[in-house]
Design an enzyme around this catalytic site. Structure first.
Site, PDB file in Angstrom:
ATOM      1  N   ASP A   1      -2.138  -0.928   5.735  1.00 45.38           N
ATOM      2  CA  ASP A   1      -2.599  -0.367   7.006  1.00 45.38           C
ATOM      3  C   ASP A   1      -4.108  -0.208   7.089  1.00 45.38           C
ATOM      4  OD1 ASP A   1      -3.354   2.900   6.769  1.00 45.38           O
ATOM      5  OD2 ASP A   1      -2.248   2.042   5.103  1.00 45.38           O
TER       6      ASP A   1
ATOM      7  N   ASP B   1      -0.007   5.120   1.018  1.00 44.34           N
ATOM      8  CA  ASP B   1      -0.200   6.050   2.133  1.00 44.34           C
ATOM      9  C   ASP B   1      -0.196   5.316   3.467  1.00 44.34           C
ATOM     10  OD1 ASP B   1      -0.449   8.403   0.587  1.00 44.34           O
ATOM     11  OD2 ASP B   1      -2.518   7.890   0.111  1.00 44.34           O
TER      12      ASP B   1
ATOM     13  N   ASP C   1       0.881  -1.158   0.000  1.00 41.35           N
ATOM     14  CA  ASP C   1       0.000   0.000   0.000  1.00 41.35           C
ATOM     15  C   ASP C   1       0.927   1.219   0.000  1.00 41.35           C
ATOM     16  OD1 ASP C   1      -2.274   1.692   0.361  1.00 41.35           O
ATOM     17  OD2 ASP C   1      -1.849   1.733   2.508  1.00 41.35           O
TER      18      ASP C   1
END
Length: 265
Positions: free
Chosen positions: A179, A12, A10
């Protein structure tokens, strides 16, 4: 041997510690307008609206680029990506950010060439010089149909497509780092030979442990860039040691076998 390893990031709050959208909104003075409009439209549409506002203020795509180049990236994360790339790992990004933001930041830190593919919301500069951000999936014409993911992107479908490139005789092993809630769907597609690396105290970690029986992959947590880099390189080393051991067993004269590619059940 590292070609058997696929590392999926991922972006960000994973590859970068912060959020590229938040960074641009705050650094370019859009916080108040962003808050006023937050509840009125989907996130990707809202970010596109912010680009409209910047253009109306006379800000060009080059100004946004300058802003993004100031965004920090942990030096150990940079080193770990470069090391994984040198070792032949297939590095990819699946992100709900956008192409312009991601590529600008990666270029600034000399990492763009390390990645085989970046799958994210498309972004382009139009004839008027305005940056446009559009959804990866058009929820109106081609809905992805996944109730775990936001309408504009199902990361699980993206990972499924990447996995489909594997064959019966070449099952690669996956490391997925993320996240957020949108990272949960692809984690459900990982097998027992794979690894999921969620950030501590973030939504993905909570979703995984709330229904841990649904996750087949081995779980390793991290909390900051230093830990992410250490965990990633340790997992890669473990996979390569395991793969070398398998190859040696297959090539052992006692087995009467020649060295052959290893397939997994």
């Amino acid at each position: 041997m590292a070609e058997v390893v696929v590392v999926v990031f991922d972006f960000d709050r994973t590859l970068i510690d912060g959020d590229s959208d938040d960074w641009v909104v705050k650094e370019m003075g859009l916080t108040q307008l962003f808050r006023e409009l937050r509840s009125t439209m989907p996130w990707t549409s809202l970010m596109n609206r912010m680009m409209v506002e910047l253009h109306s203020q006379g800000k060009a795509a080059e100004d946004i680029e300058v802003c993004l180049k100031r965004m920090p990236l942990h030096p150990r994360v940079i080193e770990s990506i470069q090391a994984a790339h040198r070792n032949g790992c297939d590095l990819r990004i699946i992100s709900d950010a956008n192409q312009f933001f991601i590529e600008t930041i990666l270029k600034q830190h000399g990492l763009l060439g390390c990645f085989t593919e970046i799958v994210t919301n498309p972004a382009f500069v139009d004839a008027e010089g305005r940056l446009n951000i559009v959804p990866f999936h058009d929820s109106a014409s081609t809905p992805h149909g996944c109730n775990l993911c936001p309408p504009n992107m199902c990361k699980g479908l993206v990972l499924k497509r990447i996995q489909a490139a594997d064959s019966e005789f070449r099952k690669r092993r996956y490391i997925y780092l993320g996240d957020g809630k949108g990272d949960y769907c692809p984690c459900l597609r990982l097998g027992a030979q794979d690894f999921v690396v969620p950030r501590k105290s973030f939504p993905l970690r909570n979703l995984i442990y709330n229904k841990q029986a649904l996750i087949k992959a081995v779980i390793h947590e991290w909390s900051n860039g230093e830990e992410l880099a250490a965990v990633l390189l340790d997992i890669i080393d473990r996979i390569l040691i395991d793969e070398n051991s398998r190859t040696e067993v297959m090539a052992s004269p006692d087995n009467g076998c020649k060295t052959t590619p290893v397939s997994y059940p």
